[in-house]
Structures are given as structure tokens and as C-alpha cells.
Scaffold this motif. Structure first.
Motif, PDB file in Angstrom:
ATOM      1  N   ALA A  27     -57.062  40.749  18.284  1.00 31.61           N
ATOM      2  CA  ALA A  27     -58.009  41.233  17.281  1.00 31.61           C
ATOM      3  C   ALA A  27     -57.334  41.496  15.946  1.00 31.61           C
ATOM      4  N   VAL A  28     -56.058  41.888  15.990  1.00 28.90           N
ATOM      5  CA  VAL A  28     -55.302  42.143  14.772  1.00 28.90           C
ATOM      6  C   VAL A  28     -53.822  42.059  15.098  1.00 28.90           C
ATOM      7  N   ALA A  29     -53.047  41.573  14.144  1.00 31.53           N
ATOM      8  CA  ALA A  29     -51.593  41.490  14.294  1.00 31.53           C
ATOM      9  C   ALA A  29     -50.941  42.239  13.144  1.00 31.53           C
ATOM     10  N   VAL A  30     -49.949  43.067  13.460  1.00 36.57           N
ATOM     11  CA  VAL A  30     -49.222  43.836  12.455  1.00 36.57           C
ATOM     12  C   VAL A  30     -47.782  43.339  12.433  1.00 36.57           C
ATOM     13  N   GLU A  31     -47.328  42.864  11.270  1.00 35.24           N
ATOM     14  CA  GLU A  31     -45.995  42.277  11.165  1.00 35.24           C
ATOM     15  C   GLU A  31     -45.441  42.486   9.760  1.00 35.24           C
ATOM     16  N   SER A  34     -42.588  38.455   6.116  1.00 31.72           N
ATOM     17  CA  SER A  34     -43.555  37.593   5.430  1.00 31.72           C
ATOM     18  C   SER A  34     -43.566  36.178   5.988  1.00 31.72           C
ATOM     19  N   SER A  35     -42.407  35.663   6.384  1.00 32.01           N
ATOM     20  CA  SER A  35     -42.360  34.307   6.943  1.00 32.01           C
ATOM     21  C   SER A  35     -43.116  34.242   8.263  1.00 32.01           C
ATOM     22  N   CYS A  36     -42.955  35.288   9.083  1.00 33.22           N
ATOM     23  CA  CYS A  36     -43.693  35.334  10.346  1.00 33.22           C
ATOM     24  C   CYS A  36     -45.192  35.421  10.080  1.00 33.22           C
ATOM     25  N   CYS A  37     -45.567  36.202   9.077  1.00 30.35           N
ATOM     26  CA  CYS A  37     -46.990  36.317   8.734  1.00 30.35           C
ATOM     27  C   CYS A  37     -47.552  34.979   8.291  1.00 30.35           C
ATOM     28  N   ASP A  38     -46.774  34.212   7.517  1.00 23.11           N
ATOM     29  CA  ASP A  38     -47.211  32.880   7.100  1.00 23.11           C
ATOM     30  C   ASP A  38     -47.435  31.987   8.321  1.00 23.11           C
ATOM     31  N   LEU A  47     -57.101  34.701  12.419  1.00 22.27           N
ATOM     32  CA  LEU A  47     -56.479  35.951  12.844  1.00 22.27           C
ATOM     33  C   LEU A  47     -56.336  36.914  11.668  1.00 22.27           C
ATOM     34  N   ILE A  48     -56.671  38.175  11.901  1.00 19.27           N
ATOM     35  CA  ILE A  48     -56.465  39.208  10.887  1.00 19.27           C
ATOM     36  C   ILE A  48     -55.017  39.680  10.980  1.00 19.27           C
ATOM     37  N   VAL A  49     -54.260  39.476   9.920  1.00 19.92           N
ATOM     38  CA  VAL A  49     -52.841  39.847   9.894  1.00 19.92           C
ATOM     39  C   VAL A  49     -52.634  40.962   8.875  1.00 19.92           C
ATOM     40  N   LEU A  50     -52.096  42.072   9.335  1.00 18.19           N
ATOM     41  CA  LEU A  50     -51.721  43.161   8.439  1.00 18.19           C
ATOM     42  C   LEU A  50     -50.236  43.013   8.144  1.00 18.19           C
ATOM     43  N   ALA A  65     -59.380  47.145  10.931  1.00 22.81           N
ATOM     44  CA  ALA A  65     -59.106  45.721  10.733  1.00 22.81           C
ATOM     45  C   ALA A  65     -59.479  44.908  11.972  1.00 22.81           C
ATOM     46  N   ALA A  66     -59.303  45.512  13.143  1.00 21.01           N
ATOM     47  CA  ALA A  66     -59.605  44.823  14.396  1.00 21.01           C
ATOM     48  C   ALA A  66     -61.084  44.881  14.755  1.00 21.01           C
ATOM     49  N   GLY A  67     -61.851  45.694  14.027  1.00 19.87           N
ATOM     50  CA  GLY A  67     -63.256  45.871  14.370  1.00 19.87           C
ATOM     51  C   GLY A  67     -63.443  46.675  15.630  1.00 19.87           C
TER      52      GLY A  67
END
Length: 244
Positions: A27-31, A34-38, A47-50, A65-67
Motif C-alpha cells: 500500500a505504501v513504501a518508505v525509503e 533516491s536511486s531506490c525510490c526511482d 506504488l505510493i513511495v514516501l 498515504a496508504a489509505g
């Protein structure tokens, strides 16, 4: 029952893929990287990425963010940075700023109240400072939690070291797992699906996979670059100094 997962310290999404293949939804990823987020956004456009340090996100922000609302997530999963506890590193443990990220994992679990959680890390975490990191995790994850007039508590299984090669991966990769749930259910770790070749026939199980099993069908590679050849010359010394 919800199948939505809150993923912390998501990296490039390796752990997430395993849970998705098991039928869950991230539902949400926190990382923070920045390269991993890309990579996450490229592989999973929806995917919702924080992106940022987990300390900068409240549990309420993560849920929003995950609803989701507290108690609604199926799982919180993640592997906080393992360098502080790695047998190959300086082993500063909880004295390393990254070691405090274990407490951030605990914080999100206690404030979002998922049905369960899965935390993975290097096996060196188990014996760091005579087991203080392990005891901290077990104690904090097991404490009662009051929410909306009710008390919740996680039943935490004894942590266990699992080796990826025992489950069909062509890599010897040991990780310790902490697993818990607030339903009071016992948890049993999966039995190995693969065994060393000398035991395969006796136990009637597939034998460990090797590198050739994983990449043998790939086309022949190009000649290594000068950079690759230079790095290759450092491997022997690195193994002698650090064990990898």
C-alpha cells in the motif's frame, strides 16, 4: 481480512516482491535512498513511495498515504539498515545512528497496529552486545498497546536465522527474522524446500541451486570493462579483510 502492507526501508523492493507473490499488496513504501525510490517508481508506477528518512514521517502520514487507518494493515515489513550489526562491519550496533532505525520500525508497528509484522536483518544482530539488540526488539514489540480504550499485544515468535539457499535461491544469504501478530496465533517458520546435494535423494527434496542454475541460460557476456577488471583485483583482499 486486509492484504495491504506497509513497507519500511523498502530498498529496491526485493522483500516486497516476495510478499506480492504471496498475494499481498504493497500500500505504501518508505525509503530514503533516491536511486531506490526511482527503481520502485519505475517498476511499480502505481506504488505510493514516501521518499525520505523514516524519522521525518509520522505514522499518521504513512497510514494516510496508504489509505489505511490503525488496525487495518495486514503487515508492516522491513529490514532496517544492517551495517551496524554486520559481522563484516564495525559492529557499532545501537550506537550507530542507523541502529536507531530499529526503534523506528517498532514505533510504526505500535502506532499503526497491523495484524502482524516481519522484520529481517543480518544474523549479527542476534549476538550484538551480548544480545542487547535482540532483547530490545523482543521486549518493545511485545509490550501492550492501548488504543481507543482497548489493549493490544503482539505474540512474537522466537527469532530465527534462515538461509535463502534453503528456499530455492542460488545464493547463500543468511538473515534473521522477527515475526509477530496481535491475534495471539502461534507462528511456525517454513521448512526448507531445498537441501544440499548429498541430502537431496535421501530427503526427496530438490538440491540447492547454484549460480549456473540461475544464470546459465543467459547469453555470453561482453568482455569485462577496465573498471570491472580493476574491481575484480580487490575481491581477494576484501574477502580476507571483511569476509565478503
Amino acid at each position: 481480512m486486509s492484504h495491504k502492507i506497509i513497507s519500511l526501508f523498502s530498498g529496491a523492493g526485493g522483500l516486497d516482491i516476495g510478499f506480492e507473490e504471496a498475494g499481498f499488496e504493497i500500500a505504501v513504501a518508505v525509503e530514503a535512498d533516491s536511486s531506490c525510490c526511482d527503481t520502485l517508481r519505475r517498476n511499480c508506477p502505481n506504488l505510493i513511495v514516501l521518499e525520505g528518512n523514516i524519522e521525518d514521517f509520522s505514522s499518521e502520514q504513512i497510514l494516510q498515504a496508504a489509505g489505511l487507518k490503525p488496525l487495518e494493515a495486514a503487515l508492516v515489513i522491513g529490514g532496517p539498515p544492517c551495517q551496524p550489526f554486520s559481522l563484516a562491519g564495525n559492529r557499532l550496533g545501537l550506537d550507530d545512528p542507523r541502529g536507531h532505525l530499529l526503534k523506528e520500525f517498532i514505533r510504526v508497528v505500535r502506532e499503526t497496529l497491523p495484524i502482524g509484522f516481519v522484520l529481517e536483518n543480518v544474523r549479527g544482530l542476534l549476538n550484538w552486545d551480548n544480545g542487547s539488540a535482540k532483547e530490545l526488539l523482543l521486549e518493545e514489540l511485545s509490550k501492550p498497546i492501548e488504543f481507543n480504550g482497548q489493549v493490544y499485544q503482539y505474540k512474537v515468535a522466537d527469532p530465527k536465522v534462515l538461509n535463502a539457499v534453503d528456499y530455492g535461491v542460488a545464493q547463500k544469504r543468511e538473515r534473521v527474522f522477527f515475526v509477530g501478530n496481535r491475534l495471539g496465533l502461534p507462528f511456525k517458520y517454513p521448512e526448507p524446500s531445498h537441501v544440499p546435494c548429498e541430502q537431496a535423494m535421501l530427503l526427496n527434496k530438490p538440491q540447492h541451486k547454484n549460480v549456473w542454475d540461475a544464470i546459465g541460460a543467459l547469453p555470453h557476456p561482453d568482455e569485462p570493462s577496465e573498471t570491472a577488471q580493476r574491481v575484480a583485483q580487490t575481491i581477494k583482499g576484501r574477502i580476507a579483510s571483511h569476509g565478503y
